[in-house]
Design a protein around this motif. Sequence first.
Motif, PDB file in Angstrom:
ATOM      1  N   PHE A   1       8.342  -1.465   5.152  1.00 36.15           N
ATOM      2  CA  PHE A   1       8.181  -0.097   5.317  1.00 36.15           C
ATOM      3  C   PHE A   1       8.800   0.589   4.074  1.00 36.15           C
ATOM      4  N   ASN A   2       7.853   1.222   3.321  1.00 36.52           N
ATOM      5  CA  ASN A   2       8.236   2.036   2.243  1.00 36.52           C
ATOM      6  C   ASN A   2       8.409   3.356   2.881  1.00 36.52           C
ATOM      7  N   VAL A   3       9.498   3.920   2.926  1.00 35.07           N
ATOM      8  CA  VAL A   3       9.816   5.242   3.437  1.00 35.07           C
ATOM      9  C   VAL A   3       9.731   6.309   2.225  1.00 35.07           C
TER      10      VAL A   3
ATOM     11  N   ASP B   1      12.304  21.934   1.083  1.00 39.13           N
ATOM     12  CA  ASP B   1      13.536  21.795   0.091  1.00 39.13           C
ATOM     13  C   ASP B   1      13.909  20.320  -0.161  1.00 39.13           C
ATOM     14  N   HIS B   2      13.810  19.931  -1.460  1.00 40.24           N
ATOM     15  CA  HIS B   2      13.894  18.499  -1.952  1.00 40.24           C
ATOM     16  C   HIS B   2      15.343  17.692  -1.328  1.00 40.24           C
ATOM     17  N   ASN B   3      16.157  18.396  -1.269  1.00 39.08           N
ATOM     18  CA  ASN B   3      17.560  17.880  -0.532  1.00 39.08           C
ATOM     19  C   ASN B   3      17.177  17.726   0.852  1.00 39.08           C
TER      20      ASN B   3
ATOM     21  N   GLN C   1      12.505   2.046  -0.706  1.00 41.64           N
ATOM     22  CA  GLN C   1      12.476   3.499  -0.954  1.00 41.64           C
ATOM     23  C   GLN C   1      12.501   3.569  -2.466  1.00 41.64           C
ATOM     24  N   ALA C   2      11.779   4.748  -2.841  1.00 41.70           N
ATOM     25  CA  ALA C   2      11.698   5.131  -4.252  1.00 41.70           C
ATOM     26  C   ALA C   2      12.045   6.302  -4.906  1.00 41.70           C
ATOM     27  N   GLY C   3      13.092   6.804  -4.048  1.00 46.03           N
ATOM     28  CA  GLY C   3      13.637   8.072  -4.956  1.00 46.03           C
ATOM     29  C   GLY C   3      14.126   7.859  -6.299  1.00 46.03           C
ATOM     30  N   GLY C   4      13.869   8.451  -7.030  1.00 41.41           N
ATOM     31  CA  GLY C   4      14.259   8.370  -8.534  1.00 41.41           C
ATOM     32  C   GLY C   4      15.072   9.558  -9.005  1.00 41.41           C
ATOM     33  N   SER C   5      15.526  10.492  -8.162  1.00 39.84           N
ATOM     34  CA  SER C   5      16.502  11.661  -8.576  1.00 39.84           C
ATOM     35  C   SER C   5      17.580  11.342  -8.034  1.00 39.84           C
ATOM     36  N   PRO C   6      18.808  12.008  -8.498  1.00 35.78           N
ATOM     37  CA  PRO C   6      19.996  11.639  -8.149  1.00 35.78           C
ATOM     38  C   PRO C   6      20.253  11.690  -6.629  1.00 35.78           C
TER      39      PRO C   6
ATOM     40  N   LEU D   1       3.655  -1.219   3.748  1.00 32.86           N
ATOM     41  CA  LEU D   1       3.067   0.122   4.082  1.00 32.86           C
ATOM     42  C   LEU D   1       3.987   1.307   3.954  1.00 32.86           C
ATOM     43  N   THR D   2       3.312   2.428   3.739  1.00 30.27           N
ATOM     44  CA  THR D   2       4.074   3.655   3.510  1.00 30.27           C
ATOM     45  C   THR D   2       3.907   4.772   4.471  1.00 30.27           C
ATOM     46  N   TYR D   3       4.959   5.528   4.837  1.00 30.51           N
ATOM     47  CA  TYR D   3       4.781   6.627   5.623  1.00 30.51           C
ATOM     48  C   TYR D   3       5.946   7.624   5.091  1.00 30.51           C
TER      49      TYR D   3
ATOM     50  N   PHE E   1       0.855  -1.287   0.084  1.00 30.24           N
ATOM     51  CA  PHE E   1       0.047   0.039   0.074  1.00 30.24           C
ATOM     52  C   PHE E   1       0.988   1.346  -0.005  1.00 30.24           C
ATOM     53  N   GLY E   2       0.617   1.951  -0.895  1.00 30.66           N
ATOM     54  CA  GLY E   2       1.477   3.316  -1.228  1.00 30.66           C
ATOM     55  C   GLY E   2       0.487   4.486  -0.356  1.00 30.66           C
ATOM     56  N   ASP E   3       0.913   5.557  -0.255  1.00 27.44           N
ATOM     57  CA  ASP E   3       0.185   6.427   0.439  1.00 27.44           C
ATOM     58  C   ASP E   3       0.439   7.903   0.104  1.00 27.44           C
TER      59      ASP E   3
ATOM     60  N   PHE F   1      12.196   0.857  -5.239  1.00 26.14           N
ATOM     61  CA  PHE F   1      11.049   0.852  -6.071  1.00 26.14           C
ATOM     62  C   PHE F   1      11.305   1.664  -7.404  1.00 26.14           C
ATOM     63  N   GLY F   2      10.932   1.334  -8.332  1.00 28.24           N
ATOM     64  CA  GLY F   2      11.335   2.223  -9.762  1.00 28.24           C
ATOM     65  C   GLY F   2      10.147   1.995 -10.497  1.00 28.24           C
ATOM     66  N   LEU F   3       9.853   3.399 -11.191  1.00 25.89           N
ATOM     67  CA  LEU F   3       8.928   3.428 -12.271  1.00 25.89           C
ATOM     68  C   LEU F   3       9.102   2.634 -13.439  1.00 25.89           C
ATOM     69  N   THR F   4       8.307   1.691 -13.953  1.00 22.79           N
ATOM     70  CA  THR F   4       8.653   1.277 -15.184  1.00 22.79           C
ATOM     71  C   THR F   4       8.589   2.295 -16.413  1.00 22.79           C
TER      72      THR F   4
ATOM     73  N   ALA G   1       9.266  20.149  -5.986  1.00 21.14           N
ATOM     74  CA  ALA G   1       8.898  18.929  -6.338  1.00 21.14           C
ATOM     75  C   ALA G   1       9.899  18.004  -6.899  1.00 21.14           C
ATOM     76  N   SER G   2       9.240  17.068  -7.314  1.00 24.58           N
ATOM     77  CA  SER G   2      10.312  15.940  -7.699  1.00 24.58           C
ATOM     78  C   SER G   2      11.052  16.295  -9.213  1.00 24.58           C
ATOM     79  N   PRO G   3      12.379  16.360  -9.360  1.00 21.68           N
ATOM     80  CA  PRO G   3      12.829  16.804 -10.795  1.00 21.68           C
ATOM     81  C   PRO G   3      12.752  15.472 -11.725  1.00 21.68           C
ATOM     82  N   VAL G   4      12.224  14.619 -11.112  1.00 21.57           N
ATOM     83  CA  VAL G   4      12.224  13.423 -11.997  1.00 21.57           C
ATOM     84  C   VAL G   4      10.822  12.639 -12.481  1.00 21.57           C
TER      85      VAL G   4
HETATM   86  C1  LIG Z   1       7.005   2.610  -7.428  1.00 19.68           C
HETATM   87  C2  LIG Z   1       6.832   4.098  -6.621  1.00 19.68           C
HETATM   88  C3  LIG Z   1       5.866   3.931  -5.430  1.00 19.68           C
HETATM   89  C4  LIG Z   1       5.638   5.316  -5.003  1.00 19.68           C
HETATM   90  N1  LIG Z   1       5.068   5.242  -3.643  1.00 19.68           N
HETATM   91  C5  LIG Z   1       4.569   6.522  -3.294  1.00 19.68           C
HETATM   92  C6  LIG Z   1       3.649   6.751  -2.263  1.00 19.68           C
HETATM   93  O1  LIG Z   1       3.130   5.951  -1.977  1.00 19.68           O
HETATM   94  N2  LIG Z   1       3.459   8.167  -1.930  1.00 19.68           N
HETATM   95  C7  LIG Z   1       4.137   9.197  -2.352  1.00 19.68           C
HETATM   96  O2  LIG Z   1       3.951  10.314  -1.711  1.00 19.68           O
HETATM   97  N3  LIG Z   1       5.089   9.052  -3.192  1.00 19.68           N
HETATM   98  C8  LIG Z   1       5.436   7.826  -3.650  1.00 19.68           C
HETATM   99  N4  LIG Z   1       6.547   7.537  -4.798  1.00 19.68           N
HETATM  100  C9  LIG Z   1       7.122   8.856  -5.364  1.00 19.68           C
HETATM  101  C10 LIG Z   1       8.511   8.746  -4.519  1.00 19.68           C
HETATM  102  O3  LIG Z   1       8.413   8.784  -3.297  1.00 19.68           O
HETATM  103  C11 LIG Z   1       9.397   9.852  -5.098  1.00 19.68           C
HETATM  104  O4  LIG Z   1       8.928  11.306  -4.817  1.00 19.68           O
HETATM  105  C12 LIG Z   1       9.580   9.849  -6.554  1.00 19.68           C
HETATM  106  O5  LIG Z   1      10.055   8.570  -7.130  1.00 19.68           O
HETATM  107  C13 LIG Z   1      10.492  10.922  -7.307  1.00 19.68           C
HETATM  108  O6  LIG Z   1      11.890  10.711  -6.716  1.00 19.68           O
HETATM  109  P1  LIG Z   1      12.679  11.797  -5.978  1.00 19.68           P
HETATM  110  O7  LIG Z   1      11.718  12.208  -4.892  1.00 19.68           O
HETATM  111  O8  LIG Z   1      13.995  11.298  -5.819  1.00 19.68           O
HETATM  112  O9  LIG Z   1      12.598  12.958  -7.006  1.00 19.68           O
HETATM  113  C14 LIG Z   1       6.543   6.382  -5.476  1.00 19.68           C
HETATM  114  C15 LIG Z   1       7.521   6.252  -6.450  1.00 19.68           C
HETATM  115  C16 LIG Z   1       7.576   5.211  -7.062  1.00 19.68           C
HETATM  116  C17 LIG Z   1       8.390   4.954  -8.297  1.00 19.68           C
END
Ligand SMILES: Cc1cc2nc3c(=O)[nH]c(=O)nc-3n(C[C@H](O)[C@H](O)[C@H](O)COP(=O)(O)O)c2cc1C
Length: 446
Positions: free
Chosen positions: A130-132, A151-153, A223-228, A101-103, A54-56, A242-245, A338-341
């Motif tokens: 735990f998905n942080v 701030d993102h960083n 963890q799902a951070g996609g930016s550097p 689960l996500t917080y 479950f994301g959140d 986690f990665g986005l397809t 917001a996210s750069p990616v």
């Molecule tokens: C598979 C996946 C699941 C994510 N789940 C959540 C989520 O449940 N809630 C949320 O606020 N962001 C979620 N995100 C966004 C990430 O936390 C993150 O903001 C995003 O991947 C961008 O990365 P960045 O913050 O490093 O720029 C998810 C991202 C991905 C790729």
Amino acid sequence: MKKRIQLAFDMSWTTVETQWRLPGSWVDQHHPNIGLFEEAARQAERGGLDMIFFGDSTGIPSTWKDSIEDAVSYGVAWPRFEMSPWITAMSRVTSHLGFGLTYASTFMHPFYTARLLNSLDHITNGRIAFNVITSQRRADFANYGYDELVDHNERYERLEEFIDVCRRLWDSVAPDAFIWDRKTGMVADPTKVKAINHVGKFFKVAGPLSVIPSPQVHPVILQAGGSPRGTRAAAHVADHVFGLTKTVPLMAQQRSDLDKALVAEGRDPEKVGILWSSRAVVGETKAEADALRESMIADVPVEAVGAWLSHNTGYDMSLLPPKFSLRELQERIVAANASPVGFVSLLAKQHGETAEITREEFFRHGLSAATGHNITFAGTATQLADQMEEMFEATGSRGGFMLSVSQSAPRAIMLNIIDQLVPELKRRGRYRKSYEGKTLRENLSA
Ligand SMILES: Cc1cc2nc3c(=O)[nH]c(=O)nc-3n(C[C@H](O)[C@H](O)[C@H](O)COP(=O)(O)O)c2cc1C
């Protein structure tokens, strides 16, 4: 032996966005009936899946037109529950299935979170992940006292310290600290229960954690951070990522960036999988699956797409002119922290950084992203398995997929994943025959 693919089921989206309108939906009639969640968990375990996830997000989207009206009307990112009690109930009808689960570390406190996760790990007998996340959504921030995004960083600095504190708290009571000697009355050995006295940039926590160590001791961290900066944080904190397809080359690039960041942290990249978030529509024929996939984008109001895009990019897309440059829009999104990616950066990669795009074209792509249409595999079980194997191999054969389905759970999880896709992956030696580990951590590393 062929490397195994891990499979998790993302149940976050079955009641929000446009998913609830699709065939087989049980919202309105049954949602939120815990019996349906329990049934989904039973089915997921029957299929041998690693985890239900479950994301959140906690706020109702408010960035679009500076209002919640359209999000409320069309169910964008809401309603969403605090999932820990639901997971507790689902864990009581299963024995092997894990639960994610996500917080957001931006809003929560590590002492509370570490204690909560310890309890959940006990209740599930070692099956919690735990998905942080840091969160990048204005509506979430507004509920926790912020007018603007942090701030993102800095969000990622806090996330790293947050998990460091959680880990020290989970280690603050030794697994053999408890004696329970009825004769002497000794409960625990005080030399094995230690304060952590953490003083950092964001948190001051004395500890120790006032609990018994749980079966996994440290719940699995995702963890799902996609930016550097996010990738660096993932390398520091995550057991799995986690990665986005995306396109295969972009996914391979993310894998290679993560590997470099893991090596810089002194960690072994072979032990860290990426679970690629995608959706599955399995049909008897390709045509049947394609038709189901197209139904995902039928009749979706443009206001719902606008509310979704604005919520997830932090920029009010109702202000877009008829034609604009993607680079300029991306610069505004980054400036807003917001996210750069996110969506716009991916679109710029597709169209070329300097490309101009019309509002209509932009919203057409937005519709595909908002509904998950753009990350949906559609085809027969054989075709899906081919595609998944190709992506798995191109991204280093570590991890697997976090699948959701385009129709409603639990029926669709059976139709698509458990009764069609899993048997095909098993036939190919890509999926384990039965659960091999006792805890989720063991099953994810199997
Ligand atoms: C598979 C996946 C699941 C994510 N789940 C959540 C989520 O449940 N809630 C949320 O606020 N962001 C979620 N995100 C966004 C990430 O936390 C993150 O903001 C995003 O991947 C961008 O990365 P960045 O913050 O490093 O720029 C998810 C991202 C991905 C790729």
